[in-house]
Enzyme design. Structure first.
Site, mmCIF file in Angstrom:
data_model
loop_
_atom_site.group_PDB
_atom_site.id
_atom_site.type_symbol
_atom_site.label_atom_id
_atom_site.label_comp_id
_atom_site.label_asym_id
_atom_site.label_seq_id
_atom_site.Cartn_x
_atom_site.Cartn_y
_atom_site.Cartn_z
ATOM 1 N N ALA A 132 0.696 -1.314 0.058
ATOM 2 C CA ALA A 132 0.057 0.129 0.095
ATOM 3 C C ALA A 132 0.903 1.026 0.044
ATOM 4 O O ALA A 132 0.636 2.209 -0.809
ATOM 5 C CB ALA A 132 -0.943 -0.026 1.203
ATOM 6 N N ALA A 154 7.766 -9.380 4.224
ATOM 7 C CA ALA A 154 8.653 -8.914 3.467
ATOM 8 C C ALA A 154 9.558 -7.805 4.157
ATOM 9 O O ALA A 154 9.107 -6.677 4.444
ATOM 10 C CB ALA A 154 8.113 -8.364 2.241
ATOM 11 N N LYS A 155 11.076 -7.876 3.772
ATOM 12 C CA LYS A 155 11.790 -6.847 4.272
ATOM 13 C C LYS A 155 12.371 -6.338 2.734
ATOM 14 O O LYS A 155 13.806 -6.634 2.490
ATOM 15 C CB LYS A 155 12.825 -7.518 5.065
ATOM 16 C CG LYS A 155 13.691 -6.347 5.862
ATOM 17 C CD LYS A 155 14.972 -6.948 6.478
ATOM 18 C CE LYS A 155 14.793 -8.036 7.287
ATOM 19 N NZ LYS A 155 15.924 -8.501 8.115
ATOM 20 N N VAL A 156 11.620 -5.693 2.069
ATOM 21 C CA VAL A 156 12.112 -5.316 0.887
ATOM 22 C C VAL A 156 11.313 -4.173 0.175
ATOM 23 O O VAL A 156 10.029 -4.266 0.668
ATOM 24 C CB VAL A 156 12.400 -6.285 -0.101
ATOM 25 C CG1 VAL A 156 11.108 -7.119 -0.526
ATOM 26 C CG2 VAL A 156 13.079 -6.032 -1.289
ATOM 27 N N HIS A 173 7.347 -10.322 -2.576
ATOM 28 C CA HIS A 173 7.738 -11.551 -1.732
ATOM 29 C C HIS A 173 6.681 -12.618 -2.026
ATOM 30 O O HIS A 173 7.161 -13.767 -1.755
ATOM 31 C CB HIS A 173 7.703 -11.055 -0.381
ATOM 32 C CG HIS A 173 8.706 -11.714 0.566
ATOM 33 N ND1 HIS A 173 8.182 -13.073 1.338
ATOM 34 C CD2 HIS A 173 9.828 -11.724 0.999
ATOM 35 C CE1 HIS A 173 9.255 -13.392 2.037
ATOM 36 N NE2 HIS A 173 10.186 -12.870 1.570
ATOM 37 N N ASN A 174 5.643 -12.372 -2.704
ATOM 38 C CA ASN A 174 4.608 -13.199 -2.398
ATOM 39 C C ASN A 174 4.507 -14.209 -4.127
ATOM 40 O O ASN A 174 5.416 -13.769 -4.878
ATOM 41 C CB ASN A 174 3.263 -12.825 -2.359
ATOM 42 C CG ASN A 174 2.986 -11.764 -3.357
ATOM 43 O OD1 ASN A 174 3.409 -11.572 -4.202
ATOM 44 N ND2 ASN A 174 1.706 -11.031 -2.894
ATOM 45 N N HIS A 207 -1.266 -14.287 5.003
ATOM 46 C CA HIS A 207 -2.330 -13.193 4.824
ATOM 47 C C HIS A 207 -2.630 -12.435 6.176
ATOM 48 O O HIS A 207 -3.864 -12.235 6.229
ATOM 49 C CB HIS A 207 -3.664 -13.613 3.876
ATOM 50 C CG HIS A 207 -3.170 -14.081 2.765
ATOM 51 N ND1 HIS A 207 -4.087 -14.662 1.891
ATOM 52 C CD2 HIS A 207 -2.269 -13.814 2.042
ATOM 53 C CE1 HIS A 207 -3.716 -15.075 0.818
ATOM 54 N NE2 HIS A 207 -2.374 -14.521 0.658
#
Length: 522
Positions: free
Chosen positions: A15, A81-83, A90-91, A458
């Site tokens: 988002a 995710a760390k990005v 990441h998914n 999720h």
């Protein structure tokens, strides 16, 4: 380095990227987007969608453990995710519009303005539907948005046989994302991915094309410690965020002249609010944090899609290449429902992440169906483990604490077996590796589920939006945090209830709506 902006977005995820891109379309404002992880620009480990499973428990993953579960898999990890691009980087990029019924329920429950008729224009705004799919030009689909959505169409003979098997057991091949909610049916997924196999993530769609905007500053590697607050006025005002520099050696404060937007996700978002004094007062005092706003709903209402696994040895060679290895969705909702309560993902690869510790056999040549409870009734919490921002929060999903979820998952294993027994799959289905034919009673099947279940990753709903007088809803329908000025939340945490499909595109839609609220001054 500039530290004062008109808008500060804390969290460069699914988002947050949308919020930053839309706000910076106005050349008269300066926007700062902050992401704790690295950039994904030029990083094939992120951009190549077919490699997404490599990212689980990697350096790109916050990799949150969960609290011990009375009825679930206490070994399970939550991938966050760390990005740049967050979980959209990441998914597996499965792309769904939320069912109309889900959004209308949000609006009826107090999130006024979030009905399907009010949200669907923002899905259209964000997407471009490509590749000549039979439903790509269905009425109302987007045509010129930044996010490319297309149908997976890989040559997968096992997947083709699976769709025929689904038809044989009463689950017809049905197009997705047409505006009609699929309760019972199956098809190839739509994904937010480009024709060359790269992601059309929030970062690649919203941020990469706009990195040269002089009014958009993107800070990667900067981790937020807490929100900064001005208490000199009649109400506390959030003025930005205190960050830790990439080398972790010094702090840096960034200031928002107009508003701060928190887009850190359903785990780190409530964590940062609580570290800043916004949360359940008793809990904040327990960990030694001064209470700024007693907001009992922060960190409550954690919802997720728990996922099981039925895996078979394949009698023929499985594909050696794929768009993202999880290419078919199956909905098997209970009779009389208007939204599905049971969904499956078909995987053309081994998925033994949670079964090997118990000695279940595995193989390199397998396929699986992963039943998941799309309308899970079990709800959990996110809490601080300490006042130190370095410490991971306590994540307690309370999986299968509600009988409904147990019943749906047990039925899911039985439906998966029914599909596998259909004539169309006779040349593909070998030995059932997990749970194995020895497990047949409800009690045996649930014991297997309890030990080995996973998640569809999720987690949502922990800072839900709702009516002004709803104390358990920390956020208004215009995404403003109650009790303070200058702060909004825009990510999956604001969902009142988790939608009954994969939520990535809906999270982008929430970002689009947040930017629209801000630009309209509501």
């Amino acid at each position: 380095m500039e530290t004062e902006f008109d808008y500060v977005i804390v969290g460069g995820g699914t988002a947050g990227c949308a919020v930053a891109a839309r706000l910076s379309e106005d050349a008269d404002v300066h926007v700062c987007l902050i992401e704790a992880g690295p950039s994904d620009v030029g990083d094939d480990a992120i951009l190549d969608l077919s490699r997404w499973m490599e990212l689980l428990e990697s350096g790109y993953d916050w990799d949150y453990p969960i609290e011990p579960q009375e009825s679930g898999n206490s070994w399970m990890r939550h991938a966050r995710a760390k990005v740049l691009g967050g979980c959209s980087s990441h998914n597996s990029a499965i792309a769904y519009w939320a069912p109309r019924e889900n959004l209308d329920d949000w609006a009826a429950g107090g999130a006024t303005g979030w009905s399907a008729d009010e949200c669907y224009p923002f899905y259209r705004k964000l997407e471009t539907a490509l590749d000549g799919a039979e439903h790509a030009d269905a009425p109302g689909r987007g045509t010129d948005g930044p996010v490319t959505i297309r149908t997976v169409g890989d040559q997968d003979p096992c997947g083709e046989a699976l769709l025929r098997a689904c038809e044989q057991v009463g689950l017809p091949t049905t197009p997705f994302n047409t505006g009609r909610t699929v309760v019972r049916g199956a098809n190839w997924f739509q994904v937010n991915a480009n024709p060359d196999g790269t992601r059309s993530s929030a970062s690649t769609a919203y941020i990469h094309p706009n990195l040269d905007r002089p009014n958009l500053t993107v800070l990667t590697g900067y981790r937020a410690e807490k929100l900064t607050i001005d208490t000199s006025g009649p109400r506390p005002r959030i003025t930005g965020a205190r960050l830790r520099t990439p080398d972790q050696r010094r702090a840096l404060e960034v200031t928002a002249r107009r508003e701060t937007v928190l887009s850190a996700g359903a785990i780190d978002g409530p964590k940062l609010l609580m570290l800043s004094g916004i949360g359940p007062a008793e809990h904040l005092r327990e960990v030694g944090i001064e209470v700024l706003v007693d907001a009992p709903g922060v960190g409550e209402n954690l919802q997720d899609h728990p996922e099981g696994l039925v895996q078979w040895e394949a009698l023929q060679p499985m594909p050696t290449a794929s768009t993202q290895w999880w290419q078919i969705g199956i909905f098997a909702g209970s009779e009389g429902r208007t939204t599905p309560d049971l969904m499956f993902h078909y995987g053309s690869v081994p998925f033994d992440l949670n079964i090997v510790r118990y000695g279940y056999p595995t193989s390199e040549n397998t396929f699986c169906l992963t039943p998941n409870v799309t309308g899970a009734q079990s709800k959990g919490t996110v809490r601080l483990s300490s006042r130190d921002f370095h410490d991971k929060p306590k994540v307690d999903p309370r999986y299968f604490s509600h009988d409904h979820d147990r019943e749906v998952m047990i039925r899911g294993i039985r439906v998966a077996r029914e599909i596998a027994a259909a004539p169309a799959l006779a040349d593909w289905v070998g030995k059932e590796l997990a749970p194995g034919e020895q497990d047949s009673t409800d009690e045996e099947l649930f014991e297997y589920i309890r030990k080995t279940h996973n998640t569809v990753y999720h987690p949502s709903c922990t800072v839900k939006m709702g009516a002004e007088d709803d104390r358990m809803a920390p956020v208004t329908p215009t995404l403003q945090v109650k009790g303070v000025d200058g702060l909004r939340v825009a990510d999956g945490s604001v969902m009142p209830d988790l939608i009954t499909v994969n939520p990535c595109i809906t999270t982008m839609m929430i970002g689009e709506r947040c930017a629209d609220f801000i630009r309209r001054g509501v």
